[in-house]
Write a protein that holds these residues in place. Structure first.
Motif, PDB file in Angstrom:
ATOM      1  N   ASN A 258       0.822  -1.206   0.000  1.00  7.91           N
ATOM      2  CA  ASN A 258       0.000   0.000   0.000  1.00  7.91           C
ATOM      3  C   ASN A 258       0.860   1.261   0.000  1.00  7.91           C
ATOM      4  OD1 ASN A 258      -2.506  -1.320   0.013  1.00  7.91           O
ATOM      5  ND2 ASN A 258      -2.587  -1.420   2.243  1.00  7.91           N
ATOM      6  N   PHE A 259       1.797   1.336   0.929  1.00  4.16           N
ATOM      7  CA  PHE A 259       2.584   2.555   1.090  1.00  4.16           C
ATOM      8  C   PHE A 259       3.585   2.753  -0.045  1.00  4.16           C
ATOM      9  CE2 PHE A 259       1.578   1.805   5.716  1.00  4.16           C
ATOM     10  CZ  PHE A 259       0.683   2.859   5.811  1.00  4.16           C
ATOM     11  N   THR A 260       4.130   1.652  -0.550  1.00  4.76           N
ATOM     12  CA  THR A 260       5.129   1.773  -1.617  1.00  4.76           C
ATOM     13  C   THR A 260       4.474   2.115  -2.943  1.00  4.76           C
ATOM     14  OG1 THR A 260       6.556   0.171  -0.510  1.00  4.76           O
ATOM     15  CG2 THR A 260       6.987   0.600  -2.830  1.00  4.76           C
ATOM     16  N   LYS A 261       3.412   1.387  -3.275  1.00  2.65           N
ATOM     17  CA  LYS A 261       2.775   1.557  -4.575  1.00  2.65           C
ATOM     18  C   LYS A 261       1.992   2.858  -4.670  1.00  2.65           C
ATOM     19  CE  LYS A 261      -0.280  -0.924  -7.794  1.00  2.65           C
ATOM     20  NZ  LYS A 261      -1.102  -2.153  -8.002  1.00  2.65           N
ATOM     21  N   LEU A 262       1.399   3.269  -3.545  1.00 12.55           N
ATOM     22  CA  LEU A 262       0.461   4.378  -3.590  1.00 12.55           C
ATOM     23  C   LEU A 262       0.942   5.594  -2.812  1.00 12.55           C
ATOM     24  CD1 LEU A 262      -2.670   2.130  -3.115  1.00 12.55           C
ATOM     25  CD2 LEU A 262      -1.927   3.186  -5.231  1.00 12.55           C
ATOM     26  N   ALA A 263       2.239   5.628  -2.504  1.00  7.71           N
ATOM     27  CA  ALA A 263       2.795   6.718  -1.701  1.00  7.71           C
ATOM     28  C   ALA A 263       2.491   8.104  -2.256  1.00  7.71           C
ATOM     29  CB  ALA A 263       4.303   6.525  -1.548  1.00  7.71           C
ATOM     30  N   PRO A 264       2.508   8.316  -3.589  1.00  2.00           N
ATOM     31  CA  PRO A 264       2.240   9.673  -4.100  1.00  2.00           C
ATOM     32  C   PRO A 264       0.879  10.218  -3.699  1.00  2.00           C
ATOM     33  CG  PRO A 264       3.207   8.307  -5.814  1.00  2.00           C
ATOM     34  CD  PRO A 264       2.862   7.398  -4.674  1.00  2.00           C
ATOM     35  N   HIS A 265      -0.053   9.332  -3.316  1.00  2.52           N
ATOM     36  CA  HIS A 265      -1.394   9.771  -2.955  1.00  2.52           C
ATOM     37  C   HIS A 265      -1.511  10.102  -1.471  1.00  2.52           C
ATOM     38  CE1 HIS A 265      -3.050   8.617  -6.872  1.00  2.52           C
ATOM     39  NE2 HIS A 265      -2.321   7.517  -6.780  1.00  2.52           N
ATOM     40  N   ASP A 266      -0.470   9.817  -0.698  1.00  2.71           N
ATOM     41  CA  ASP A 266      -0.529   9.936   0.754  1.00  2.71           C
ATOM     42  C   ASP A 266       0.223  11.179   1.203  1.00  2.71           C
ATOM     43  OD1 ASP A 266       0.601   7.954   3.587  1.00  2.71           O
ATOM     44  OD2 ASP A 266      -1.043   9.371   3.403  1.00  2.71           O
ATOM     45  N   ARG A 267      -0.415  12.012   1.990  1.00  5.54           N
ATOM     46  CA  ARG A 267       0.223  13.238   2.450  1.00  5.54           C
ATOM     47  C   ARG A 267       1.230  12.972   3.561  1.00  5.54           C
ATOM     48  NH1 ARG A 267      -5.130  17.229   2.675  1.00  5.54           N
ATOM     49  NH2 ARG A 267      -5.612  17.118   0.452  1.00  5.54           N
ATOM     50  N   ARG A 268       1.088  11.854   4.231  1.00 10.76           N
ATOM     51  CA  ARG A 268       2.031  11.533   5.286  1.00 10.76           C
ATOM     52  C   ARG A 268       3.260  10.843   4.710  1.00 10.76           C
ATOM     53  NH1 ARG A 268      -2.357   9.188   9.508  1.00 10.76           N
ATOM     54  NH2 ARG A 268      -3.468   8.813   7.555  1.00 10.76           N
ATOM     55  N   ASP A 269       4.163  10.539   5.595  1.00 14.38           N
ATOM     56  CA  ASP A 269       5.436   9.986   5.139  1.00 14.38           C
ATOM     57  C   ASP A 269       5.273   8.494   4.862  1.00 14.38           C
ATOM     58  OD1 ASP A 269       8.878  10.101   6.415  1.00 14.38           O
ATOM     59  OD2 ASP A 269       8.019   9.344   4.558  1.00 14.38           O
ATOM     60  N   SER A 270       4.841   8.162   3.656  1.00 19.37           N
ATOM     61  CA  SER A 270       4.576   6.768   3.321  1.00 19.37           C
ATOM     62  C   SER A 270       5.854   5.932   3.311  1.00 19.37           C
ATOM     63  CB  SER A 270       3.882   6.672   1.952  1.00 19.37           C
ATOM     64  OG  SER A 270       2.576   7.184   2.038  1.00 19.37           O
ATOM     65  N   GLU A 271       6.950   6.533   2.904  1.00 17.18           N
ATOM     66  CA  GLU A 271       8.215   5.795   2.898  1.00 17.18           C
ATOM     67  C   GLU A 271       8.573   5.358   4.310  1.00 17.18           C
ATOM     68  OE1 GLU A 271      12.896   6.529   1.723  1.00 17.18           O
ATOM     69  OE2 GLU A 271      11.330   7.701   0.746  1.00 17.18           O
ATOM     70  N   SER A 272       8.361   6.230   5.277  1.00 18.05           N
ATOM     71  CA  SER A 272       8.638   5.888   6.672  1.00 18.05           C
ATOM     72  C   SER A 272       7.690   4.795   7.154  1.00 18.05           C
ATOM     73  CB  SER A 272       8.489   7.129   7.547  1.00 18.05           C
ATOM     74  OG  SER A 272       8.622   6.806   8.906  1.00 18.05           O
ATOM     75  N   ALA A 273       6.409   4.870   6.761  1.00  9.50           N
ATOM     76  CA  ALA A 273       5.431   3.862   7.172  1.00  9.50           C
ATOM     77  C   ALA A 273       5.771   2.504   6.574  1.00  9.50           C
ATOM     78  CB  ALA A 273       4.026   4.289   6.753  1.00  9.50           C
ATOM     79  N   ALA A 274       6.192   2.474   5.310  1.00 10.85           N
ATOM     80  CA  ALA A 274       6.589   1.211   4.681  1.00 10.85           C
ATOM     81  C   ALA A 274       7.788   0.613   5.400  1.00 10.85           C
ATOM     82  CB  ALA A 274       6.906   1.439   3.207  1.00 10.85           C
ATOM     83  N   ALA A 275       8.746   1.447   5.780  1.00 12.19           N
ATOM     84  CA  ALA A 275       9.919   0.962   6.509  1.00 12.19           C
ATOM     85  C   ALA A 275       9.517   0.422   7.874  1.00 12.19           C
ATOM     86  CB  ALA A 275      10.942   2.087   6.656  1.00 12.19           C
ATOM     87  N   GLU A 276       8.568   1.085   8.519  1.00 16.26           N
ATOM     88  CA  GLU A 276       8.088   0.614   9.818  1.00 16.26           C
ATOM     89  C   GLU A 276       7.448  -0.768   9.691  1.00 16.26           C
ATOM     90  OE1 GLU A 276       4.921   1.854  13.351  1.00 16.26           O
ATOM     91  OE2 GLU A 276       5.298   3.220  11.668  1.00 16.26           O
ATOM     92  N   ALA A 277       6.641  -0.945   8.644  1.00 19.45           N
ATOM     93  CA  ALA A 277       6.006  -2.250   8.422  1.00 19.45           C
ATOM     94  C   ALA A 277       7.056  -3.325   8.163  1.00 19.45           C
ATOM     95  CB  ALA A 277       5.026  -2.159   7.260  1.00 19.45           C
ATOM     96  N   ALA A 278       8.078  -2.984   7.402  1.00 18.45           N
ATOM     97  CA  ALA A 278       9.136  -3.961   7.108  1.00 18.45           C
ATOM     98  C   ALA A 278       9.891  -4.342   8.379  1.00 18.45           C
ATOM     99  CB  ALA A 278      10.092  -3.386   6.071  1.00 18.45           C
ATOM    100  N   ARG A 279      10.191  -3.361   9.224  1.00 18.42           N
ATOM    101  CA  ARG A 279      10.907  -3.651  10.472  1.00 18.42           C
ATOM    102  C   ARG A 279      10.089  -4.543  11.394  1.00 18.42           C
ATOM    103  NH1 ARG A 279      12.168   1.869  10.155  1.00 18.42           N
ATOM    104  NH2 ARG A 279      10.503   2.342  11.665  1.00 18.42           N
ATOM    105  N   ALA A 280       8.779  -4.420  11.331  1.00 20.54           N
ATOM    106  CA  ALA A 280       7.920  -5.192  12.228  1.00 20.54           C
ATOM    107  C   ALA A 280       7.859  -6.669  11.863  1.00 20.54           C
ATOM    108  CB  ALA A 280       6.512  -4.599  12.218  1.00 20.54           C
TER     109      ALA A 280
END
Length: 304
Positions: A258-280
């Motif tokens: 979700n965060f990687t593919k659709l990051a341009p649509h998200d006003r928040r820091d999607s790259e950071s959220a994707a990294a958080e999901a990966a770390r988890a």
């Protein structure tokens, strides 16, 4: 390193090739030979390992998943006539008898296509959106897109009222919200929004994706819970202490997508959220690992 897993022994290219061959040479021929109802559409979902039909009733949730599978095979692997025809048949079946008079997806229909088990799980609606979105990508059929949009509109309203809908086969404990709804609808809304370029759907999907990380992930405990209270706080009960490692990994993969593919649509820091999901992911594997036999356990109590 996870105990019991030798490091650096897996060739991912070979593994991918092996899975690809198994899918095309074994899994799909089984279903096209024994599972597809070529006469009336849809797939039979109660089969023996040998392909014998145990019941001619059909699970709607499984047919929604089959619609995604056959459509995705055409879209992503190869445009085979039998896969395209199977997808058309499943869509026709679902369009004909998948929903009740209120537009809610039912659970099982019998061999005469009468409802055997009515609306019983909102997750059926999520899989319907998945299947219809992928089928729309394959076919361009506006009827599929309209049906997916109707389902999404109804689902968004129902999700805003926790406790108002059923969640078979696992009832949601009173006063809690379930990880599975956030997980499944985050992906379903994002996929549909991406398929038809609807930012409002993508926005709602990403909101649920953030909800997975904010409500169900407990960073200090390095777990992803199945149930929390409606304010996102842990619940000290057997259900509240449950983590399903495989489910957690699947959900975190969804959120990375979700965060990687659709990051341009998200006003928040999607790259950071994707990294958080990966770390988890790593703690979920480690806490769920079966040190005696290997593999991950079905479910664990996070308190041990």
């Amino acid at each position: 390193m996870v105990v019991g897993v030798p490091p650096h022994t897996v060739d991912l290219t070979q593994t991918s090739d092996r899975i690809h061959r198994h899918l095309l040479d074994h899994v799909m021929p089984f279903w096209t030979t024994y599972g597809v109802d070529w006469d009336r559409g849809g797939v039979y979902t109660f089969l023996s390992d040998e392909g014998t039909i145990r019941s001619r009733s059909k699970s709607i949730i499984s047919n929604a998943r089959a619609l995604w599978t056959f459509s995705a095979l055409v879209n992503r692997i190869e445009d085979r006539r039998e896969w395209r025809d199977a997808a058309h048949g499943v869509f026709s079946f679902l369009q004909r008898c998948g929903r009740d008079a209120d537009g809610l997806w039912v659970y099982v229909v019998d061999e005469t296509e009468k409802v055997a088990i009515g609306e019983n799980s909102i997750i059926t609606d999520a899989f319907a959106i998945h299947g219809l979105s992928e089928y729309f990508r394959m076919s361009g059929d506006s009827a599929a897109l309209n049906l997916a949009r109707e389902t999404a509109d109804i689902s968004r309203d129902r999700l805003s009222r926790p406790g108002s809908y059923k969640t078979a086969p696992y009832p949601t404990p009173s006063g809690t919200i379930a990880h599975r709804e956030f997980m499944q609808f985050s992906r379903a809304f994002c996929e549909l929004g991406d398929a038809c370029n609807d930012f409002s759907l993508i926005r709602d999907g990403l909101e649920l994706a953030h909800g997975v990380l904010q409500n169900f992930r407990q960073p200090t405990r390095e777990v992803l819970l199945e149930y929390v209270d409606r304010n996102g706080n842990p619940v000290d009960s057997p259900a509240g202490r449950t983590m399903v490692p495989g489910h957690a990994l699947e959900s975190l993969w969804f959120q990375i997508e979700n965060f990687t593919k659709l990051a341009p649509h998200d006003r928040r820091d999607s790259e950071s959220a994707a990294a958080e999901a990966a770390r988890a992911m790593k703690p979920c594997i480690e806490k769920g690992w079966d040190h005696e036999y290997g593999g991950i356990l079905l479910a664990i109590d996070v308190e041990g």
